[in-house]
Design a protein around this motif. Structure first.
Motif, short mmCIF file in Angstrom:
data_model
loop_
_atom_site.label_atom_id
_atom_site.label_comp_id
_atom_site.label_asym_id
_atom_site.label_seq_id
_atom_site.Cartn_x
_atom_site.Cartn_y
_atom_site.Cartn_z
N ALA A 88 -2.72 -3.91 -3.08
CA ALA A 88 -1.94 -4.30 -1.79
C ALA A 88 -2.68 -5.66 -1.33
CB ALA A 88 -2.03 -2.88 -0.54
N VAL A 89 -3.96 -5.76 -1.06
CA VAL A 89 -4.80 -6.62 -0.78
C VAL A 89 -4.46 -8.13 -1.64
CG1 VAL A 89 -6.97 -7.88 -0.47
CG2 VAL A 89 -6.39 -5.43 0.37
N ALA A 90 -4.44 -7.86 -2.86
CA ALA A 90 -4.11 -9.16 -3.69
C ALA A 90 -2.96 -9.42 -3.84
CB ALA A 90 -4.63 -8.54 -5.30
N LEU A 92 1.09 -1.37 0.08
CA LEU A 92 -0.08 -0.02 -0.04
C LEU A 92 0.90 1.40 -0.12
CD1 LEU A 92 -2.90 1.05 0.15
CD2 LEU A 92 -2.70 0.99 2.57
N ALA A 93 1.96 1.39 0.79
CA ALA A 93 2.97 2.32 0.75
C ALA A 93 3.46 2.69 -0.61
CB ALA A 93 4.09 2.19 2.03
N LEU A 94 4.00 1.51 -1.29
CA LEU A 94 4.51 1.57 -2.69
C LEU A 94 3.31 2.04 -3.55
CD1 LEU A 94 6.63 0.97 -4.51
CD2 LEU A 94 5.96 -1.32 -4.95
N GLY A 95 2.29 1.68 -3.40
CA GLY A 95 1.00 2.08 -4.36
C GLY A 95 0.79 3.54 -4.17
N VAL A 96 0.80 4.08 -2.76
CA VAL A 96 0.70 5.59 -2.67
C VAL A 96 1.88 6.47 -3.29
CG1 VAL A 96 0.56 7.17 -0.71
CG2 VAL A 96 -0.76 5.25 -0.60
N ALA A 97 3.14 5.82 -2.82
CA ALA A 97 4.26 6.38 -3.44
C ALA A 97 4.46 6.26 -5.02
CB ALA A 97 5.58 5.90 -2.91
N LEU A 98 3.69 5.70 -5.38
CA LEU A 98 3.59 5.72 -7.18
C LEU A 98 2.41 6.74 -7.72
CD1 LEU A 98 4.36 2.05 -8.01
CD2 LEU A 98 5.80 4.04 -8.31
N ASP A 99 1.75 7.24 -6.59
CA ASP A 99 0.53 8.16 -6.88
C ASP A 99 -0.58 7.65 -7.42
OD1 ASP A 99 -0.41 10.54 -6.66
OD2 ASP A 99 0.27 11.48 -8.63
N LEU A 100 -0.66 6.23 -7.09
CA LEU A 100 -2.08 5.53 -7.59
C LEU A 100 -3.09 6.07 -6.74
CD1 LEU A 100 -0.60 1.86 -7.83
CD2 LEU A 100 -1.40 3.55 -9.86
#
Length: 269
Positions: free
Chosen positions: A71-73, A54-62
């Motif tokens: 993140a869940v999957a 989730l932190a990675l997804g937020v960092a990628l501005d998703l």
């Protein structure tokens, strides 16, 4: 590290679990801390992996909902894949040592008529880190303490670990029941057959590893294309239709990945 031996020693306050069971695989993959509380440790691993993704997804501005979905999957697939891979790695190590074990046992029977003594000497010749050595040591103990009943119990375990291990245990059982150095040749023949089977299996594993790598590249390419589309124009993905479409694509990709993985694993089994 000898995972099977470590498991057999276990935690004093933990209930024993059948080898090859889900609880056993979790203990093997996540360590001794999981003994007796496998589900709690597994969910903690899910949470830790999910938080990192989730932190990675937020960092990628998703968008947050997309980052949360990934993140869940990703946590579920990643942790379960790690647990299964640790179990499969032990199975492969057991199978890799079987031809040499059978050849050595056949030769040992020529000079040591006592089956248990020959078995013990052969097991001692295996690498100390070998899971097969730990398991065969357990087999010797069961034969000495419980006789035929112990052998049947270990035969059931062998079946859950590997068909090749079961074949070797059946050969040991025949030798234990009948005795005699005349069965040494049978062990040599079994070892040759095992070597051929494992050679074919290794070739198959190499082909399947290539197929899995190709599948990963396809999924990464698909994910990259979706990510690029979101960054270029996120508006369509904020609509209900866009979200449903993205969820459908993600669901189909996950289902396809799981089905193909299961089919590939079934080929080896």
């Amino acid at each position: 590290m000898k995972p099977l031996e470590t498991f057999y020693r276990g935690e004093e306050d933990a209930q024993p679990v059948p080898i090859g069971s889900r609880a056993y695989k979790i203990r093997l993959a996540l360590g001794a801390r999981a003994a007796g509380r496998e589900q709690a440790v597994l969910y903690a691993a899910y949470a830790a992996a999910g938080a990192a993704l989730l932190a990675l997804g937020v960092a990628l501005d998703l968008p947050l909902w997309i980052a949360l979905l990934l993140a869940v999957a990703g946590a579920w697939m990643g942790v379960n894949g790690f647990v299964e891979s640790r179990w499969n790695a032990i199975r492969r190590k057991v199978e890799a040592d079987l031809p040499m074990f059978l050849r050595n046992l056949g030769g040992m029977m020529l000079v040591t008529p006592n089956v248990l003594q020959a078995l013990q000497d052969t097991v001692a010749s295996l690498d100390e880190r070998s899971p097969l050595r730990a398991w065969m040591t357990r087999l010797i103990e069961e034969l000495r303490l419980h006789g035929q009943q112990g052998f049947e119990r270990m035969q059931d375990e062998a079946q859950r670990i590997s068909p090749q291990l079961l074949l070797a245990v059946v050969e040991v059982g025949r030798l234990w029941e009948t005795g005699g150095a005349q069965f040494a040749q049978a062990f040599y023949q079994a070892a040759r057959n095992q070597t051929k089977i494992l050679s074919i299996r290794n070739d198959t594993e190499a082909e399947l590893a290539g197929a899995k790598s190709t599948l990963r590249v396809i999924l990464l390419t698909l994910g990259g294309a979706v990510y690029a589309s979101i960054r270029v124009d996120p508006a369509p993905f904020e609509t209900a239709v866009g979200r449903i479409g993205l969820l459908t694509v993600a669901g189909l990709a996950a289902v396809g990945w799981l089905l193909l993985q299961r089919m590939m694993d079934d080929v080896l089994d």
